[in-house]
Design an enzyme around this catalytic site. Sequence first.
Site, PDB file in Angstrom:
ATOM      1  N   CYS A 192       7.584   4.209   3.248  1.00 53.85           N
ATOM      2  CA  CYS A 192       8.074   4.179   4.627  1.00 53.85           C
ATOM      3  C   CYS A 192       9.664   4.116   5.424  1.00 53.85           C
ATOM      4  O   CYS A 192      10.615   4.042   6.438  1.00 53.85           O
ATOM      5  CB  CYS A 192       6.780   3.613   6.027  1.00 53.85           C
ATOM      6  SG  CYS A 192       7.352   1.471   5.337  1.00 53.85           S
TER       7      CYS A 192
ATOM      8  N   GLU B 260      -8.540   4.767  -0.918  1.00 53.79           N
ATOM      9  CA  GLU B 260      -9.505   5.313  -1.806  1.00 53.79           C
ATOM     10  C   GLU B 260      -8.277   5.614  -3.426  1.00 53.79           C
ATOM     11  O   GLU B 260      -9.101   5.422  -4.096  1.00 53.79           O
ATOM     12  CB  GLU B 260     -10.485   5.975  -1.560  1.00 53.79           C
ATOM     13  CG  GLU B 260      -9.811   7.824  -0.735  1.00 53.79           C
ATOM     14  CD  GLU B 260      -9.423   7.299  -0.248  1.00 53.79           C
ATOM     15  OE1 GLU B 260      -8.688   8.142   0.462  1.00 53.79           O
ATOM     16  OE2 GLU B 260      -9.051   6.588   1.144  1.00 53.79           O
TER      17      GLU B 260
END
Length: 550
Positions: free
Chosen positions: A329, A224
């Site tokens: 990551c 979002e």
Amino acid sequence: MLSRIIKSRQTLNVSKSFVVLQQLRYKTVISLSSTLTSYPTQHTTESDEPYLTPSFLNNEFIKSESEEWFNIHDPATNNVVSKVPQSTESELEEAIESAHKAFPNWRDTSIIKRQGIAFKFAALLRENMDRIANVIVLEQGKTFVDAQGDVTRGLQVAEAACNVTNDLKGESLEVSTDMETKMIREPLGVVASICPFNFPAMVPLWSLPLILVTGNTAVIKPSERVPGAAMIICELAAKAGVPPGVLNIVHGKHATVNKLIEDPRIKALTFVGGDKAGKYIYEKGSALGKRVQANLGAKNHLVVLPDAPKQQFINALNGAAFGAAGQRCMAISVLVTVGKTKEWIQDIVKDASQLITGSGFDKSSDLGPLINPESLTKAEEIIENSVKAGAELLLDGRGYRPKDSKFANGNFLAPTILSNVKPGQRAYDEEIFAPVLSIVNVDTIDEAIQLINDNKYGNGVSIFTSNGGSAQYFTKRIDVGQVGVNVPIPVPLPMFSFTGSRGSFLGDLNFYGKAGITFLTKPKTITAAWKINNIDEAILKPSTSMPVQQ
């Protein structure tokens, strides 16, 4: 700007072949305002009206009827650039049902036709790369060059998916006289992908191209915080020829995730993000009998040996530690200096201090802002807490502000380096997701291996050395899924798979590559006997013994 209302029209939402008056719903169809030749190339101002992010249902961009909308902020200014809805229950239902109904026809579409669409899709992604990258800069904060890399790594998966006619070949064997067994792989059905904020293009493209070519259908929930890239990607998929209903995009937070997990029509879930959400999705989805692949957090180490090429190592380290503001990551967040390489630390600090932090639209910037103020606050708290616990602050990027006053409210943290870091300190134990490098000193390669193997994460690790024997010794003994030798970010290209392990991955089959194809398909064996010799009908009689073929 990503979207604006261009027209309204009334369409019918009919779940049966006949019209039921109570089921009529009016939709406002909108369009993306970015195009191949028109897209954002600079930051918005406070006076600019935020654009509305649509949902994507049946190959149309639909304005949500939700009463709950979330602001999307430009991380460099914190101005609101867009609003994204919490998809309503009826909108979530429609997206899943659309994908469910589209599945049989898409499954039965010939693999050659699906491959042809995949070729067109990859070509459109390449053509629209700058458009997607600029939207990423505005919503996520990356530098433009880094955003291009985001798109490129996703494009590579889309291009690899075009090899589906080889990847989905079955196996067959004449197992007995006049008897053949073949094994094929078939699609699962509706696959839901829940995507993170740090790679708005790459992560949706880790799954979507393979979902499409294997004959599955998709419901995607982009973050979002950064939905813009995913909206363009689905527009391009439709232009490439993906039929209505095969690809749908919904938005929102917990309610949306729970719907995707719980709905029985969804057969598989893919997730990339943090530990807490990933474990929740994996455990709940698996308990409901779904296939789940979940990439979680990471704490990636880089080990440097005294025989490493010094300047090559320093350049690689600083790029991997501070690129994308550390919001990868696979970012290197821990440097392990072995022996006398601790003497190189000041050179590392000197080079890192020359990196420029600023607007992603500024070509001189090496890294941009963090995604939101909360991420900045968390990183600063971890730095402060670790210093109090004994870490030494060699380079302090806190309080940094670009010279241009319009960025005074941005979420900026310049490269930060901590030394004398130890397990037990927050800077070592937690995934900071910021441009913060922790340095640990050890005396031997065996100590380095033990340190890394004791860490709970297993996403990536690198070693820099000029000695092939040392590299071989390290790679055989390290318990991490992705290992680099003189490569700081060892993410495989899509002919292989993203093989994070241990605390960094939950599931049995990793993203993309052969494992990705296997995750998205199920095996079926077909054994057929077509006798070509004359058979004496007199000897044919019922038999209850286990058949043994010869």
